[in-house]
Design a protein around this motif. Structure first.
Motif, mmCIF file in Angstrom:
data_model
loop_
_atom_site.group_PDB
_atom_site.id
_atom_site.type_symbol
_atom_site.label_atom_id
_atom_site.label_comp_id
_atom_site.label_asym_id
_atom_site.label_seq_id
_atom_site.Cartn_x
_atom_site.Cartn_y
_atom_site.Cartn_z
ATOM 1 N N ARG A 50 -4.040 -2.453 -7.474
ATOM 2 C CA ARG A 50 -4.250 -3.796 -8.015
ATOM 3 C C ARG A 50 -3.315 -4.168 -9.148
ATOM 4 O O ARG A 50 -3.405 -5.249 -9.686
ATOM 5 C CB ARG A 50 -5.690 -3.955 -8.465
ATOM 6 N N GLY A 51 -2.459 -3.280 -9.559
ATOM 7 C CA GLY A 51 -1.522 -3.636 -10.608
ATOM 8 C C GLY A 51 -1.752 -2.850 -11.876
ATOM 9 O O GLY A 51 -2.432 -1.839 -11.904
ATOM 10 N N LEU A 52 -1.204 -3.351 -12.924
ATOM 11 C CA LEU A 52 -1.204 -2.679 -14.210
ATOM 12 C C LEU A 52 -2.558 -2.808 -14.903
ATOM 13 O O LEU A 52 -3.148 -3.876 -14.941
ATOM 14 C CB LEU A 52 -0.130 -3.310 -15.096
ATOM 15 N N ILE A 53 -3.027 -1.696 -15.466
ATOM 16 C CA ILE A 53 -4.194 -1.705 -16.352
ATOM 17 C C ILE A 53 -3.721 -1.134 -17.671
ATOM 18 O O ILE A 53 -3.294 0.018 -17.744
ATOM 19 C CB ILE A 53 -5.360 -0.875 -15.785
ATOM 20 N N ALA A 56 6.680 -7.850 -16.922
ATOM 21 C CA ALA A 56 7.866 -6.996 -17.005
ATOM 22 C C ALA A 56 8.012 -6.081 -15.795
ATOM 23 O O ALA A 56 9.128 -5.729 -15.415
ATOM 24 C CB ALA A 56 7.825 -6.158 -18.285
ATOM 25 N N ILE A 57 6.910 -5.698 -15.175
ATOM 26 C CA ILE A 57 6.994 -4.763 -14.047
ATOM 27 C C ILE A 57 6.563 -5.381 -12.720
ATOM 28 O O ILE A 57 6.368 -4.662 -11.735
ATOM 29 C CB ILE A 57 6.187 -3.470 -14.326
ATOM 30 N N ALA A 58 6.442 -6.700 -12.656
ATOM 31 C CA ALA A 58 5.950 -7.372 -11.446
ATOM 32 C C ALA A 58 6.768 -7.009 -10.207
ATOM 33 O O ALA A 58 6.206 -6.682 -9.151
ATOM 34 C CB ALA A 58 5.933 -8.883 -11.653
ATOM 35 N N ALA A 59 8.086 -7.048 -10.301
ATOM 36 C CA ALA A 59 8.927 -6.728 -9.142
ATOM 37 C C ALA A 59 8.758 -5.262 -8.744
ATOM 38 O O ALA A 59 8.672 -4.939 -7.547
ATOM 39 C CB ALA A 59 10.391 -7.032 -9.455
ATOM 40 N N ASP A 60 8.700 -4.383 -9.722
ATOM 41 C CA ASP A 60 8.492 -2.959 -9.434
ATOM 42 C C ASP A 60 7.137 -2.720 -8.784
ATOM 43 O O ASP A 60 7.008 -1.883 -7.892
ATOM 44 C CB ASP A 60 8.601 -2.124 -10.712
ATOM 45 N N LEU A 61 6.124 -3.443 -9.232
ATOM 46 C CA LEU A 61 4.798 -3.299 -8.629
ATOM 47 C C LEU A 61 4.819 -3.682 -7.151
ATOM 48 O O LEU A 61 4.187 -3.020 -6.324
ATOM 49 C CB LEU A 61 3.760 -4.148 -9.374
ATOM 50 N N ARG A 74 7.405 -3.534 -5.107
ATOM 51 C CA ARG A 74 8.092 -2.452 -4.398
ATOM 52 C C ARG A 74 7.204 -1.230 -4.260
ATOM 53 O O ARG A 74 7.139 -0.600 -3.208
ATOM 54 C CB ARG A 74 9.409 -2.086 -5.105
ATOM 55 N N PHE A 75 6.490 -0.889 -5.303
ATOM 56 C CA PHE A 75 5.596 0.261 -5.284
ATOM 57 C C PHE A 75 4.480 0.048 -4.270
ATOM 58 O O PHE A 75 4.172 0.950 -3.476
ATOM 59 C CB PHE A 75 4.995 0.491 -6.675
ATOM 60 N N GLU A 76 3.900 -1.140 -4.269
ATOM 61 C CA GLU A 76 2.813 -1.432 -3.333
ATOM 62 C C GLU A 76 3.283 -1.325 -1.887
ATOM 63 O O GLU A 76 2.530 -0.909 -1.000
ATOM 64 C CB GLU A 76 2.233 -2.811 -3.598
ATOM 65 N N SER A 77 4.542 -1.637 -1.632
ATOM 66 C CA SER A 77 5.074 -1.534 -0.263
ATOM 67 C C SER A 77 5.124 -0.086 0.222
ATOM 68 O O SER A 77 5.227 0.172 1.421
ATOM 69 C CB SER A 77 6.459 -2.179 -0.177
ATOM 70 N N LEU A 78 5.045 0.864 -0.689
ATOM 71 C CA LEU A 78 5.074 2.286 -0.326
ATOM 72 C C LEU A 78 3.674 2.838 -0.032
ATOM 73 O O LEU A 78 3.538 3.953 0.453
ATOM 74 C CB LEU A 78 5.712 3.103 -1.449
ATOM 75 N N LEU A 79 2.649 2.037 -0.303
ATOM 76 C CA LEU A 79 1.267 2.476 -0.108
ATOM 77 C C LEU A 79 0.716 1.977 1.229
ATOM 78 O O LEU A 79 1.207 1.010 1.779
ATOM 79 C CB LEU A 79 0.396 1.971 -1.263
ATOM 80 N N ARG A 80 -0.294 2.642 1.717
ATOM 81 C CA ARG A 80 -0.973 2.198 2.966
ATOM 82 C C ARG A 80 -1.757 0.948 2.742
ATOM 83 O O ARG A 80 -2.298 0.679 1.768
ATOM 84 C CB ARG A 80 -1.911 3.288 3.448
#
Length: 114
Positions: free
Chosen positions: A5-8, A101-106, A108-114
């Motif tokens: 769900r993103g950054l906590i 600040a990390i929206a784009a990275d999130l 990309r990261f989410e694309s690696l998850l099921r």
């Protein structure tokens, strides 16, 4: 399906969390309701747990975040101090800035998850 769900954001003082999303929401709800018990009910939390969180924040901070009044005709209440409001505003601003600040990275990261 569990989804990331993103950054906590959780800020620590030593090893203990000084404030995180749950404590910030509790302070916001106390400000809305004027009551620790009403805030706890709204969050599905026990009064005891809410009280412990308020005490922990008050101990961690230089000034009280929430002050309480006992008894009286209305049964007391709770008030978020100006310091507490400032603390939560700053925390929410930090959450927003960190997430942006990390929206784009999130993504990309989410694309690696099921």
């Amino acid at each position: 399906m569990n989804r990331y769900r993103g950054l906590i954001l959780r800020l620590l003082r030593g090893r203990a969390p000084a404030i995180g999303p749950g404590k910030a929401e509790l302070v916001e709800r106390i400000a809305e309701t004027g009551s620790i018990s009403a805030a706890a009910r709204a969050m599905g939390m026990s009064y005891r747990r809410a009280w412990q969180l308020v005490e922990a924040m008050n101990r961690a901070c230089r000034e009280p975040v929430v002050i309480t009044a006992v008894g009286g005709k209305r049964g007391g209440g709770a008030e978020v101090t100006a310091f507490g409001r400032r603390l939560v505003r700053l925390f929410r601003k930090m959450e927003d800035r960190a997430s942006s600040a990390i929206a784009a990275d999130l993504k990309r990261f989410e694309s690696l998850l099921r």
